[in-house]
Design an enzyme around this catalytic site. Sequence first.
Site, mmCIF file in Angstrom:
data_model
loop_
_atom_site.group_PDB
_atom_site.id
_atom_site.type_symbol
_atom_site.label_atom_id
_atom_site.label_comp_id
_atom_site.label_asym_id
_atom_site.label_seq_id
_atom_site.Cartn_x
_atom_site.Cartn_y
_atom_site.Cartn_z
ATOM 1 N N CYS A 2 0.916 -1.268 0.023
ATOM 2 C CA CYS A 2 0.067 -0.015 0.096
ATOM 3 C C CYS A 2 0.728 1.293 0.006
ATOM 4 O O CYS A 2 2.038 1.478 0.605
ATOM 5 C CB CYS A 2 -0.999 0.014 1.337
ATOM 6 S SG CYS A 2 -1.992 -1.453 1.456
ATOM 7 N N ARG A 28 5.779 -0.190 -5.729
ATOM 8 C CA ARG A 28 5.632 -0.836 -4.523
ATOM 9 C C ARG A 28 4.635 -1.964 -4.854
ATOM 10 O O ARG A 28 4.628 -2.700 -3.971
ATOM 11 C CB ARG A 28 5.084 -0.081 -3.619
ATOM 12 C CG ARG A 28 5.817 1.207 -3.142
ATOM 13 C CD ARG A 28 5.382 2.044 -2.166
ATOM 14 N NE ARG A 28 5.196 1.581 -0.841
ATOM 15 C CZ ARG A 28 5.799 1.616 -0.057
ATOM 16 N NH1 ARG A 28 7.259 2.381 0.058
ATOM 17 N NH2 ARG A 28 5.573 1.311 1.215
ATOM 18 N N TRP A 77 -2.963 -2.773 -1.445
ATOM 19 C CA TRP A 77 -2.542 -4.188 -1.767
ATOM 20 C C TRP A 77 -3.381 -4.986 -0.768
ATOM 21 O O TRP A 77 -3.080 -4.940 0.579
ATOM 22 C CB TRP A 77 -1.114 -4.261 -1.515
ATOM 23 C CG TRP A 77 -0.386 -5.659 -1.740
ATOM 24 C CD1 TRP A 77 -0.219 -5.991 -2.947
ATOM 25 C CD2 TRP A 77 0.072 -6.618 -1.012
ATOM 26 N NE1 TRP A 77 0.375 -7.260 -3.089
ATOM 27 C CE2 TRP A 77 0.382 -7.679 -1.839
ATOM 28 C CE3 TRP A 77 -0.079 -6.727 0.156
ATOM 29 C CZ2 TRP A 77 0.890 -9.014 -1.325
ATOM 30 C CZ3 TRP A 77 0.578 -7.843 0.841
ATOM 31 C CH2 TRP A 77 1.009 -9.131 0.078
ATOM 32 N N ASN A 103 -2.573 2.486 5.815
ATOM 33 C CA ASN A 103 -1.575 1.456 5.490
ATOM 34 C C ASN A 103 -1.264 0.616 6.749
ATOM 35 O O ASN A 103 -1.127 1.440 7.764
ATOM 36 C CB ASN A 103 -0.106 1.864 5.002
ATOM 37 C CG ASN A 103 -0.076 2.459 3.715
ATOM 38 O OD1 ASN A 103 -0.969 2.349 2.803
ATOM 39 N ND2 ASN A 103 1.089 2.910 3.132
ATOM 40 N N GLY A 104 -1.025 -0.519 6.729
ATOM 41 C CA GLY A 104 -0.964 -1.328 7.895
ATOM 42 C C GLY A 104 -2.155 -2.294 8.124
ATOM 43 O O GLY A 104 -2.922 -2.324 7.162
ATOM 44 N N GLU A 487 19.080 -17.680 -4.724
ATOM 45 C CA GLU A 487 18.601 -16.342 -5.459
ATOM 46 C C GLU A 487 18.334 -16.442 -6.686
ATOM 47 O O GLU A 487 17.280 -15.822 -7.260
ATOM 48 C CB GLU A 487 19.684 -15.089 -5.179
ATOM 49 C CG GLU A 487 19.556 -13.794 -5.779
ATOM 50 C CD GLU A 487 18.322 -13.188 -5.130
ATOM 51 O OE1 GLU A 487 17.665 -13.621 -4.282
ATOM 52 O OE2 GLU A 487 18.074 -12.116 -5.788
ATOM 53 N N LYS A 491 14.575 -15.281 -8.111
ATOM 54 C CA LYS A 491 14.417 -14.145 -9.391
ATOM 55 C C LYS A 491 13.522 -14.791 -10.404
ATOM 56 O O LYS A 491 12.890 -14.169 -10.945
ATOM 57 C CB LYS A 491 15.913 -13.944 -9.710
ATOM 58 C CG LYS A 491 16.571 -12.913 -9.027
ATOM 59 C CD LYS A 491 16.105 -11.360 -9.218
ATOM 60 C CE LYS A 491 15.858 -10.493 -8.006
ATOM 61 N NZ LYS A 491 15.636 -11.078 -6.644
ATOM 62 N N GLU A 494 10.101 -15.131 -9.189
ATOM 63 C CA GLU A 494 9.271 -13.998 -8.817
ATOM 64 C C GLU A 494 8.774 -13.040 -10.014
ATOM 65 O O GLU A 494 7.762 -12.633 -10.089
ATOM 66 C CB GLU A 494 9.842 -12.998 -7.846
ATOM 67 C CG GLU A 494 11.055 -12.697 -7.885
ATOM 68 C CD GLU A 494 11.484 -11.987 -6.805
ATOM 69 O OE1 GLU A 494 10.969 -11.648 -5.816
ATOM 70 O OE2 GLU A 494 13.013 -11.607 -6.779
ATOM 71 N N HIS A 510 19.567 -36.302 -3.145
ATOM 72 C CA HIS A 510 18.669 -36.763 -2.110
ATOM 73 C C HIS A 510 17.290 -36.336 -2.405
ATOM 74 O O HIS A 510 16.519 -36.412 -1.602
ATOM 75 C CB HIS A 510 18.974 -36.090 -0.859
ATOM 76 C CG HIS A 510 20.478 -36.671 -0.400
ATOM 77 N ND1 HIS A 510 20.754 -37.708 -0.104
ATOM 78 C CD2 HIS A 510 21.537 -35.802 -0.346
ATOM 79 C CE1 HIS A 510 22.097 -37.972 0.205
ATOM 80 N NE2 HIS A 510 22.790 -36.492 0.140
ATOM 81 N N LYS A 609 7.003 -4.597 -3.375
ATOM 82 C CA LYS A 609 8.225 -4.385 -3.284
ATOM 83 C C LYS A 609 8.577 -3.968 -1.718
ATOM 84 O O LYS A 609 9.584 -4.585 -1.267
ATOM 85 C CB LYS A 609 8.560 -2.859 -3.763
ATOM 86 C CG LYS A 609 9.891 -2.204 -3.545
ATOM 87 C CD LYS A 609 10.722 -2.645 -4.429
ATOM 88 C CE LYS A 609 12.198 -2.393 -4.344
ATOM 89 N NZ LYS A 609 13.179 -3.646 -4.737
#
Length: 614
Positions: A2, A28, A77, A103-104, A487, A491, A494, A510, A609
């Site tokens: 948000c 964001r 969001w 926000n929150g 990573e 990447k 996402e 394994h 973000k």
Amino acid sequence: MCGIVGYIGGGAKACEVLVEGLKRLEYRGYDSAGVCVYHDGQLHTHKAPGRVAIVEQQAMADPQMLAAGAGIAHTRWATHGQPNEVNSHPHSDNSGKISLVHNGIIENYATLKQFLIERGHTFVSETDTEVLVQLIGEFYNNGCDTLEEAVLAALQEVSGTYGIVVMCVDEPDKLVAARKGSPLIVGVGKDEYVVASDASAIIEHTANVVYLHDNEVAVITRGSMRTFTLDNVPVTNEIVEVEMTLGQIAKGGYEHFMLKEIFEQPESIRTCMSGRIDTRDMRINLGGLQDVERDLVKTRKMILTACGTASYSGLVGEYLFEDLARIPTEVEYASEFRYRNPIIETDTTVIALSQSGETADTLAAIREAREKGALTLGIVNAVGSTIARETDAGVYLHAGPEIGVASTKAFTCQIVVETLMALNLGRRRFMSVPMMAKYLEALQAIPDQITEVLKQSEMIKDMLDKYIERNNWLFLGRGYNFPIALEGALKLKEISYIHAEGLPAAEMKHGPIALINEGMPVVCIATQCPTYEKVIGNIEEVRARKGAIIAIATEGDEQIRQCADHVIYVPECPEALQPLLTVIPLQLLAYHAAVARGCNVDKPRNLAKSVTVE
Ligand code: G6P
């Protein structure tokens, strides 16, 4: 996640400033947007699911909106309730007098909602935010003389996190902002104020800002601002200058922010190291750690905590601190650390890694660590962010604003800072001058070496043609390059929505080896290091099952061509610094795969973000 923008000033600029601000916050991540302004004795609101452009179109066609001098706006969001028009912010109370963006998360919203229903309130949305605005309305219409009094009264009843901006039709020349756990910054212009959750929505108007602290409220009118605590004690907040420029947050000729940020890494790493390496005395100067340096040298245990990509830079840090400084180090996801009742002994240092400095879980982890008596440090990019302020000391990345949702340059700068810290501690504990000199020389060569790796961008793009339809990838690495395998897989997942798994190469046998079939792409980081031959062994295991090998190897390694389908070379450097080079082709690979699959690279679906809620 948000985003909030609020504006109050002379003239009729509100709508334009609010919409432009929302566009700056788009990076964001969000799924609906809305604007509310005051004009001619009324509040006028436009909200819609989807992009800011939809709200912009509606608002720009409404003459009331275009005439307004004050207003609030939001990108949402979704957390409580679907991303639809009704659940979008701004929300208003039943009287229609008060409008709020938030926000929150209001954790006790269900109890408060019940109370308000009993008092005759009716609700239109499923959100916790509507409960908060109704509560403010309840106080405003029952005894409070001013909007700020009603906001204060309501916030006393609330548990959870918030960054809010509120306006009221009866007090049109006023915005009330408050924060607890969600960032809010007030830009101070000439006879105008812009409030936002992120400086990028402000800098077009002014570089002078006031950072609100947790539990603080600001009452902003056209010509003045006063701040006080939730207990109504006045506070004086310094006006500081933000360094971010508009140029820094524009794409600068690149097709996407992510590509720009990948290519910025030589420069961001140079800036990150600048002034911090003294090769004459073989010292590292990290100004932000000066006050705690003595405690740091005595540290017996490091705990690195973070989320997402930052947690993988933490994993690289584990190798660095143990290898170069010989300090036992653990890495833990912040979301686990915060609830695990972690054992913090004397001489434990807990380091939070965060690009935004606002990630809710990381912040909570660092608060838990402080509570238990640890020395807490922040390795953070966003200057003045909450984690930067709440840690005992820290080091800024100076990577510049990172706009693409997928973190790239912040990741490499986090590793650079960890390397500087590990070398500094190593040197003070046991490391010889020649060894220090070797590492410093190699570290300073890294930016140019990254430039060399970046030259292979087109080659990586062409190579991908063959694999672009494949929906399962593996990434293998050992030692320092194991976190890079994680990573690389993250990447790819996402931004291109391809399923990928990162593994320590030897673990493949394994279980995950069962996945390998003909042509399955397996990215193997096989640079020169003590386990090189072992990685070659792992590559052979993949080949025996007809997997396709994309190897990341050290320049000059011709042998690897015999067992790999494709080779991407990185220059030679000490093993401890290799992650800074080996991650670059993996960032490019994910980027080109996402573009080829038509994905929204800078704003991948479902991602944010900065995740400022749990
Ligand atoms: C989100 C972002 C990731 C980032 C993570 C941690 O999930 O999408 O790219 O790594 O948050 O963010 P931070 O700001 O704490 O580094």
